[in-house]
Scaffold this active site. Structure first.
Site, PDB file in Angstrom:
ATOM      1  N   ASN A   7       1.072  -1.056   0.062  1.00  0.00           N
ATOM      2  CA  ASN A   7       0.108  -0.155  -0.125  1.00  0.00           C
ATOM      3  C   ASN A   7       1.050   1.283  -0.088  1.00  0.00           C
ATOM      4  OD1 ASN A   7      -1.713   1.882   0.610  1.00  0.00           O
ATOM      5  ND2 ASN A   7      -2.531   1.166   2.273  1.00  0.00           N
ATOM      6  N   ARG A  91      -2.606  -2.207  -3.239  1.00  0.00           N
ATOM      7  CA  ARG A  91      -4.132  -1.446  -2.924  1.00  0.00           C
ATOM      8  C   ARG A  91      -3.927   0.117  -4.014  1.00  0.00           C
ATOM      9  NH1 ARG A  91      -5.340   2.821   1.820  1.00  0.00           N
ATOM     10  NH2 ARG A  91      -7.373   3.075   1.129  1.00  0.00           N
ATOM     11  N   HIS A 180     -12.785   3.133   0.782  1.00  0.00           N
ATOM     12  CA  HIS A 180     -12.640   2.007   1.865  1.00  0.00           C
ATOM     13  C   HIS A 180     -13.546   0.933   1.187  1.00  0.00           C
ATOM     14  CE1 HIS A 180     -12.502   5.506   4.903  1.00  0.00           C
ATOM     15  NE2 HIS A 180     -11.138   4.953   4.785  1.00  0.00           N
ATOM     16  N   LEU A 209     -14.910   3.547  10.900  1.00  0.00           N
ATOM     17  CA  LEU A 209     -14.489   4.734  11.430  1.00  0.00           C
ATOM     18  C   LEU A 209     -12.939   4.854  11.907  1.00  0.00           C
ATOM     19  CD1 LEU A 209     -17.363   4.833  14.041  1.00  0.00           C
ATOM     20  CD2 LEU A 209     -17.404   5.824  11.754  1.00  0.00           C
ATOM     21  N   GLY A 212      -9.984   8.571   8.490  1.00  0.00           N
ATOM     22  CA  GLY A 212     -10.623   8.540   7.470  1.00  0.00           C
ATOM     23  C   GLY A 212     -11.881   7.756   7.710  1.00  0.00           C
ATOM     24  N   ARG A 241     -10.965  15.701   8.267  1.00  0.00           N
ATOM     25  CA  ARG A 241     -11.860  16.168   7.009  1.00  0.00           C
ATOM     26  C   ARG A 241     -13.200  16.285   7.610  1.00  0.00           C
ATOM     27  NH1 ARG A 241     -10.743  10.776   4.121  1.00  0.00           N
ATOM     28  NH2 ARG A 241      -8.293  10.688   4.125  1.00  0.00           N
ATOM     29  N   ASP A 283      -7.109  12.953  16.919  1.00  0.00           N
ATOM     30  CA  ASP A 283      -6.918  11.733  17.308  1.00  0.00           C
ATOM     31  C   ASP A 283      -8.120  11.382  18.336  1.00  0.00           C
ATOM     32  OD1 ASP A 283      -6.055   9.332  18.902  1.00  0.00           O
ATOM     33  OD2 ASP A 283      -4.235   9.516  17.501  1.00  0.00           O
ATOM     34  N   ASN A 335     -11.957   0.213  18.629  1.00  0.00           N
ATOM     35  CA  ASN A 335     -11.231   0.594  19.816  1.00  0.00           C
ATOM     36  C   ASN A 335     -12.437   1.258  20.823  1.00  0.00           C
ATOM     37  OD1 ASN A 335      -8.806  -0.626  19.875  1.00  0.00           O
ATOM     38  ND2 ASN A 335      -8.611   0.328  17.925  1.00  0.00           N
ATOM     39  N   GLU A 384      -7.961  -5.183   5.161  1.00  0.00           N
ATOM     40  CA  GLU A 384      -7.963  -5.090   3.878  1.00  0.00           C
ATOM     41  C   GLU A 384      -6.792  -5.711   2.942  1.00  0.00           C
ATOM     42  OE1 GLU A 384      -8.294  -0.920   5.556  1.00  0.00           O
ATOM     43  OE2 GLU A 384      -8.927  -0.467   3.599  1.00  0.00           O
TER      44      GLU A 384
HETATM   45  P1  ADP Z   1      -6.569   5.106   9.177  1.00  0.00           P
HETATM   46  O1  ADP Z   1      -7.752   5.978   8.775  1.00  0.00           O
HETATM   47  O2  ADP Z   1      -5.460   6.147   9.240  1.00  0.00           O
HETATM   48  O3  ADP Z   1      -6.214   3.949   8.876  1.00  0.00           O
HETATM   49  P2  ADP Z   1      -7.187   3.945  11.858  1.00  0.00           P
HETATM   50  O4  ADP Z   1      -7.903   3.217  11.333  1.00  0.00           O
HETATM   51  O5  ADP Z   1      -5.934   3.339  12.219  1.00  0.00           O
HETATM   52  O6  ADP Z   1      -6.689   4.955  10.689  1.00  0.00           O
HETATM   53  O7  ADP Z   1      -7.804   4.548  13.051  1.00  0.00           O
HETATM   54  C1  ADP Z   1      -7.045   5.662  13.778  1.00  0.00           C
HETATM   55  C2  ADP Z   1      -7.996   6.377  14.695  1.00  0.00           C
HETATM   56  O8  ADP Z   1      -8.293   5.260  15.776  1.00  0.00           O
HETATM   57  C3  ADP Z   1      -7.289   7.596  15.468  1.00  0.00           C
HETATM   58  O9  ADP Z   1      -8.202   8.538  15.604  1.00  0.00           O
HETATM   59  C4  ADP Z   1      -7.093   6.641  16.877  1.00  0.00           C
HETATM   60  O10 ADP Z   1      -7.313   7.718  17.880  1.00  0.00           O
HETATM   61  C5  ADP Z   1      -8.218   5.898  16.899  1.00  0.00           C
HETATM   62  N1  ADP Z   1      -8.003   4.810  17.911  1.00  0.00           N
HETATM   63  C6  ADP Z   1      -7.200   3.935  18.024  1.00  0.00           C
HETATM   64  N2  ADP Z   1      -7.074   3.352  19.312  1.00  0.00           N
HETATM   65  C7  ADP Z   1      -8.111   4.001  20.039  1.00  0.00           C
HETATM   66  C8  ADP Z   1      -8.698   3.680  21.302  1.00  0.00           C
HETATM   67  N3  ADP Z   1      -7.931   2.805  22.038  1.00  0.00           N
HETATM   68  N4  ADP Z   1      -9.738   4.423  21.789  1.00  0.00           N
HETATM   69  C9  ADP Z   1     -10.175   5.456  20.870  1.00  0.00           C
HETATM   70  N5  ADP Z   1      -9.726   5.681  19.445  1.00  0.00           N
HETATM   71  C10 ADP Z   1      -8.825   4.872  19.223  1.00  0.00           C
END
Ligand code: ADP
Length: 397
Positions: A7, A91, A180, A209, A212, A241, A283, A335, A384
């Site tokens: 990717n 990808r 996605h 979620l 992105g 975004r 974040d 998460n 993915e």
């Molecule tokens: P991307 O779209 O870059 O692939 P990810 O799917 O890795 O992103 O998601 C990143 C998001 O997931 C961030 O906002 C991060 O804060 C959130 N995240 C990761 N672990 C946790 C957690 N334990 N609690 C809340 N949010 C989390």
């Protein structure tokens, strides 16, 4: 059979090497800061500690060479020789209306992807650069492209048509594409397996979620609507975004702040979303922490996000004329028990009953609705890379 999944971003490259006989990951890694100071590769052989090497990586070709060296390395490598590598799966973000499924990459396909650059000027050039680099380094190994947009090509015209002059669709392909797709495809299939029901009979809403985010209505296994649009800027509130906004805001901000259209575009992509509302972070962990200690704008950012998720769930249940399951995936979806519980709160009238105890789960497959919930709610970690590896294998077979 061993398959390498790649990717490529503009300055990064993620990879995973799969042994497809058992569908398990032999090694994975990340090349970061390509062409920038401080470039490095982090390589992990499954079962061993990660090894990070800082070294100049001027371009993607140099990055791919480092990946191959790592995979062949005597101590932390997993291949005795390149002959063991059967194919590479890539990808690719945007295939426009050209490909509704994965394809073997050849000159014709590459030309078609180049035609799609105007549709994804940020992403496709990086993907293409990555594929070109891999072909350069591994000229005899078959390459397959797996597209983020492909799964959504089943959307009906009514869901993908924008109410602007129709000629723009005909001339430039202006329409909803959605992204996605590989994740929504994977998660919807896992939902069917977990519930033991044929996918053809299910109406599922998949909520991806992450940084992105996108939400998709999957009816009978086919994507029938999705929240991202012509670009990944549309839909629910994301890390940076804006998601859905009134398009008239673009000329308004441009005029009042004396910004070019490009600057407004960048503001909506990079300074909006959770970051824009909270002023704290993009974040979710930071947002939850700040909201927890009473930061009003972080709380508002969280509320705006979950309000948007709820509205999409309601809209897609209406679009499909029913609902059997809602699945949460990606960083936040997998998460954050807080986001999941806030997003499901008040949707009992649709038949969605979250089980507070089961909702405590993190990063593992689980049904988190009550036993009596008419609509099942699930957490499904996305994968993915596995879909890309499977599609690559299928096309080789
Ligand atoms: P991307 O779209 O870059 O692939 P990810 O799917 O890795 O992103 O998601 C990143 C998001 O997931 C961030 O906002 C991060 O804060 C959130 N995240 C990761 N672990 C946790 C957690 N334990 N609690 C809340 N949010 C989390």
């Amino acid at each position: 059979m061993k398959i390498l999944v790649i990717n490529c971003g503009s300055s990064s490259l993620k990879y995973q090497l799969f042994d497809m006989d058992k569908e398990h990951v032999l090694a994975k890694g990340l090349v970061e800061r390509i062409g920038i100071d401080g470039s490095r590769i982090k390589h992990t052989k499954t079962g061993m500690d990660a090894i990070t090497t800082e070294t100049p990586i001027p371009d993607h070709k140099a990055g791919i060479k480092l990946v191959i060296d790592s995979l062949l390395d005597k101590s932390h490598g997993v291949l005795a020789s390149l002959d063991e590598l059967s194919a590479v799966g890539h990808r690719v973000v945007h295939a426009g209306e050209k490909f509704a499924t994965s394809v073997k990459l050849d000159d014709k396909v590459m030309a078609a992807l180049k035609d799609c650059i105007p549709l994804a000027p940020l992403h496709n050039p990086a993907n293409i650069m990555g594929i070109d680099a891999v072909i350069d380094v591994l000229p005899r190994i078959p390459q397959v492209g797996v597209f983020d947009t492909a799964f959504h090509q089943t959307m009906p015209k009514v869901a993908f048509t924008y109410a602007i002059p129709y000629g723009y669709y005909e001339k430039y392909g202006v329409r909803r594409y959605g992204f996605h797709g590989t994740s929504h495809y994977y998660v919807s299939r896992r939902v069917a397996d977990m519930l033991g029901s044929p996918i053809e009979k299910l109406k599922i809403i998949t909520c991806h979620l992450g940084n992105g985010s996108s939400i998709t209505a999957v009816d009978g296994g086919r994507s029938v609507d999705t929240s991202m649009g012509f670009t990944p800027l549309a839909g629910v509130t994301m890390g940076t975004r804006c998601g859905d906004i009134d398009p008239a805001l673009v000329p308004f901000i441009s005029k009042t702040e004396n910004l070019s259209i490009g600057e407004v575009d960048s503001l909506l992509n990079k300074k909006s979303g959770l970051l824009g509302i909270s002023g704290v972070s993009s974040d979710m962990r930071d947002i939850e922490e700040a909201a927890g200690r009473g930061d009003e704008r972080s709380r508002l950012a969280l509320q705006v996000l979950v309000y948007g998720i709820k509205k999409y769930i309601g809209a897609y249940a209406a679009a499909m004329g029913g609902l059997d399951a809602v699945a949460f995936t990606a960083g936040v979806g997998e998460n954050s028990a807080t986001v999941r519980s806030m997003a499901c709160e008040g949707l009992e009238f649709l038949g969605m009953e979250l089980d507070g105890e089961k909702n405590k789960v993190r990063s593992e497959e689980a049904v988190i609705s009550t036993d009596s919930s008419k609509v099942k709610i699930l957490v499904v970690p996305t994968n993915e890379e596995l879909v890309i590896a499977r599609d690559t294998k299928r096309l080789l077979d």
